[in-house]
Design a protein around this motif. Sequence first.
Motif, PDB file in Angstrom:
ATOM      1  N   PHE A 190       0.843  -1.209   0.000  1.00  0.00           N
ATOM      2  CA  PHE A 190       0.000   0.000   0.000  1.00  0.00           C
ATOM      3  C   PHE A 190       0.875   1.254   0.000  1.00  0.00           C
ATOM      4  N   LEU A 191       1.932   1.245   0.808  1.00  0.00           N
ATOM      5  CA  LEU A 191       2.805   2.414   0.877  1.00  0.00           C
ATOM      6  C   LEU A 191       3.544   2.633  -0.438  1.00  0.00           C
ATOM      7  N   GLU A 192       3.965   1.555  -1.077  1.00  0.00           N
ATOM      8  CA  GLU A 192       4.638   1.700  -2.363  1.00  0.00           C
ATOM      9  C   GLU A 192       3.696   2.289  -3.414  1.00  0.00           C
ATOM     10  N   GLU A 193       2.444   1.884  -3.387  1.00  0.00           N
ATOM     11  CA  GLU A 193       1.465   2.447  -4.315  1.00  0.00           C
ATOM     12  C   GLU A 193       1.214   3.922  -3.997  1.00  0.00           C
ATOM     13  N   TYR A 194       1.147   4.265  -2.720  1.00  0.00           N
ATOM     14  CA  TYR A 194       0.944   5.662  -2.341  1.00  0.00           C
ATOM     15  C   TYR A 194       2.127   6.530  -2.771  1.00  0.00           C
ATOM     16  N   VAL A 195       3.341   6.067  -2.546  1.00  0.00           N
ATOM     17  CA  VAL A 195       4.524   6.837  -2.937  1.00  0.00           C
ATOM     18  C   VAL A 195       4.557   7.040  -4.447  1.00  0.00           C
ATOM     19  N   ALA A 196       4.157   6.012  -5.192  1.00  0.00           N
ATOM     20  CA  ALA A 196       4.224   6.088  -6.656  1.00  0.00           C
ATOM     21  C   ALA A 196       3.173   7.017  -7.242  1.00  0.00           C
ATOM     22  N   ARG A 197       1.955   7.028  -6.661  1.00  0.00           N
ATOM     23  CA  ARG A 197       0.851   7.727  -7.320  1.00  0.00           C
ATOM     24  C   ARG A 197       0.122   8.733  -6.432  1.00  0.00           C
ATOM     25  N   LYS A 198       0.523   8.828  -5.174  1.00  0.00           N
ATOM     26  CA  LYS A 198      -0.051   9.802  -4.236  1.00  0.00           C
ATOM     27  C   LYS A 198      -1.571   9.632  -4.065  1.00  0.00           C
ATOM     28  N   ASP A 199      -2.048   8.410  -4.228  1.00  0.00           N
ATOM     29  CA  ASP A 199      -3.457   8.119  -3.996  1.00  0.00           C
ATOM     30  C   ASP A 199      -3.645   7.866  -2.493  1.00  0.00           C
ATOM     31  N   LYS A 200      -4.304   8.802  -1.806  1.00  0.00           N
ATOM     32  CA  LYS A 200      -4.402   8.737  -0.345  1.00  0.00           C
ATOM     33  C   LYS A 200      -5.180   7.523   0.152  1.00  0.00           C
ATOM     34  N   ARG A 201      -5.967   6.934  -0.736  1.00  0.00           N
ATOM     35  CA  ARG A 201      -6.700   5.732  -0.337  1.00  0.00           C
ATOM     36  C   ARG A 201      -5.730   4.666   0.183  1.00  0.00           C
ATOM     37  N   TRP A 202      -4.595   4.524  -0.515  1.00  0.00           N
ATOM     38  CA  TRP A 202      -3.675   3.454  -0.136  1.00  0.00           C
ATOM     39  C   TRP A 202      -2.853   3.822   1.086  1.00  0.00           C
ATOM     40  N   PHE A 203      -2.634   5.100   1.295  1.00  0.00           N
ATOM     41  CA  PHE A 203      -1.983   5.497   2.541  1.00  0.00           C
ATOM     42  C   PHE A 203      -2.898   5.207   3.725  1.00  0.00           C
ATOM     43  N   GLU A 204      -4.192   5.436   3.552  1.00  0.00           N
ATOM     44  CA  GLU A 204      -5.140   5.130   4.624  1.00  0.00           C
ATOM     45  C   GLU A 204      -5.206   3.633   4.885  1.00  0.00           C
ATOM     46  N   GLU A 205      -5.084   2.827   3.838  1.00  0.00           N
ATOM     47  CA  GLU A 205      -5.044   1.373   4.041  1.00  0.00           C
ATOM     48  C   GLU A 205      -3.812   0.989   4.849  1.00  0.00           C
ATOM     49  N   ALA A 206      -2.678   1.602   4.533  1.00  0.00           N
ATOM     50  CA  ALA A 206      -1.461   1.331   5.297  1.00  0.00           C
ATOM     51  C   ALA A 206      -1.628   1.764   6.752  1.00  0.00           C
ATOM     52  N   ARG A 207      -2.279   2.908   6.958  1.00  0.00           N
ATOM     53  CA  ARG A 207      -2.484   3.386   8.315  1.00  0.00           C
ATOM     54  C   ARG A 207      -3.400   2.438   9.104  1.00  0.00           C
ATOM     55  N   LYS A 208      -4.403   1.869   8.448  1.00  0.00           N
ATOM     56  CA  LYS A 208      -5.248   0.873   9.114  1.00  0.00           C
ATOM     57  C   LYS A 208      -4.400  -0.308   9.590  1.00  0.00           C
ATOM     58  N   SER A 209      -3.449  -0.698   8.765  1.00  0.00           N
ATOM     59  CA  SER A 209      -2.560  -1.789   9.166  1.00  0.00           C
ATOM     60  C   SER A 209      -1.716  -1.393  10.364  1.00  0.00           C
ATOM     61  N   GLY A 210      -1.287  -0.134  10.386  1.00  0.00           N
ATOM     62  CA  GLY A 210      -0.533   0.342  11.535  1.00  0.00           C
ATOM     63  C   GLY A 210      -1.342   0.276  12.814  1.00  0.00           C
ATOM     64  N   ARG A 211      -2.619   0.592  12.750  1.00  0.00           N
ATOM     65  CA  ARG A 211      -3.476   0.528  13.934  1.00  0.00           C
ATOM     66  C   ARG A 211      -3.673  -0.918  14.385  1.00  0.00           C
ATOM     67  N   VAL A 212      -3.726  -1.836  13.426  1.00  0.00           N
ATOM     68  CA  VAL A 212      -3.811  -3.252  13.790  1.00  0.00           C
ATOM     69  C   VAL A 212      -2.550  -3.682  14.531  1.00  0.00           C
ATOM     70  N   LEU A 213      -1.400  -3.214  14.065  1.00  0.00           N
ATOM     71  CA  LEU A 213      -0.155  -3.532  14.755  1.00  0.00           C
ATOM     72  C   LEU A 213      -0.171  -3.004  16.178  1.00  0.00           C
ATOM     73  N   LEU A 214      -0.618  -1.771  16.348  1.00  0.00           N
ATOM     74  CA  LEU A 214      -0.646  -1.175  17.680  1.00  0.00           C
ATOM     75  C   LEU A 214      -1.587  -1.935  18.615  1.00  0.00           C
ATOM     76  N   LYS A 215      -2.735  -2.333  18.095  1.00  0.00           N
ATOM     77  CA  LYS A 215      -3.726  -3.002  18.930  1.00  0.00           C
ATOM     78  C   LYS A 215      -3.362  -4.449  19.251  1.00  0.00           C
ATOM     79  N   SER A 216      -2.825  -5.155  18.247  1.00  0.00           N
ATOM     80  CA  SER A 216      -2.740  -6.606  18.371  1.00  0.00           C
ATOM     81  C   SER A 216      -1.333  -7.176  18.444  1.00  0.00           C
ATOM     82  N   HIS A 217      -0.316  -6.408  18.053  1.00  0.00           N
ATOM     83  CA  HIS A 217       1.009  -7.004  17.941  1.00  0.00           C
ATOM     84  C   HIS A 217       2.097  -6.294  18.744  1.00  0.00           C
ATOM     85  N   MET A 218       1.908  -5.040  19.117  1.00  0.00           N
ATOM     86  CA  MET A 218       2.932  -4.329  19.880  1.00  0.00           C
ATOM     87  C   MET A 218       3.168  -4.963  21.246  1.00  0.00           C
ATOM     88  N   LYS A 219       2.146  -5.559  21.820  1.00  0.00           N
ATOM     89  CA  LYS A 219       2.273  -6.127  23.157  1.00  0.00           C
ATOM     90  C   LYS A 219       3.035  -7.451  23.158  1.00  0.00           C
TER      91      LYS A 219
END
Length: 373
Positions: free
Chosen positions: A305-334
């Motif tokens: 998702f981040l590679e697609e965002y960097v290439a085309r600046k489509d914020k949809r894919w940055f938001e998808e990457a951010r959703k993944s970041g929130r999953v990491l914070l909730k479920s995997h950081m601990k």
Amino acid sequence: MIRITAILLLLLAPLQADIAAAKEIGERLRKKAQRTDTGWTFAKGPGVYAGDAGVAIYFAALYRATKDKRWLEATRETLRHAVDEMPTACGLYVGRAGVGEACLECFWATGDKRFLRDARRCAERLPEYAATDIISGAAGTGIFLLNLHRATGDKKHLAAAQRAGDYLLAHAVRKGGQASWPIAPGKNKAVYLGFSHGAAGIGYFLLHLGRRTGVKRYTVRAHEAAQFLLEHEEDGHWWRTVPATSTLRRVQWCHGAPGIGLFFKELPEYADAYKRCLTVTEKEGRTARESGCQCHGVAGNAELFLEEYVARKDKRWFEEARKSGRVLLKSHMKIDYDPSYMTGLAGMGHFFLRLADPAGTPLPLMIRTEKPK
């Protein structure tokens, strides 16, 4: 440092949360480091996949993001030990080329020319190839050599990359306009599809080798690899091997749409296949496997998702990457992961740094198409 809870991190503004999570992981890694006469080690070997070189890549990125000299010290100490314990085998993720690539990544992140000197040292006396893949074979070693050529301009490294490409051409199995590769010619005839061990990763290297050198045979074989992948696609899904040896169709960097998408992204002619990779990763990439790691987990999948965002600046894919970041914070950081880049803390931390600055924190272990500043 007192560990910040996932709940507190989620309450911060996104950029603050990403940097805070990355710093917390850095502190946890510092505590895990074992100090030796030759630097810091995490007792997993010197390589990128599970060992010290991968952790050094993360420390260097953390220094680039924060300019905190503690992370520069951590980079130097960790990479010094990895270079001192350098493997004799080639390979980007598990061998000598990976330590060299880590040196390059750390040079680009910090500007310290000692890392470039060490990268050159890693390129000396590379052994004969015994495998074809990205993880341990010619394709991965070729990525390092192309990047070393980009950093130095020294044509001998480009010539060495071509030798890796010629090895792959010699061992390609071609049929009906398609190309595939046994993972270890003469020893292991298994044919993989994904980025880590198969046609996607090999095709990625050959495509860039052809573009760098202007030699058509490399580019032709890359396109044949893409055709092989299309032949075995099932609506954006791939089995791990051909023929299938598992009932699971994986959706992860190593085997499946997230990694294969990194190859198709480079080929405008295969835009539809690339979009299918994005779609499958969006639907299944956060639930396909209970892991947060780069190799086969949430972080590695979201890199697409981040590679697609960097290439085309489509914020949809940055938001998808951010959703993944929130999953990491909730479920995997601990979870007390191992310290490694591909299966543990360092790779997760690097993903948070990419979320904070996608364009300024390149995805490591990939081919640089422009000379880094």
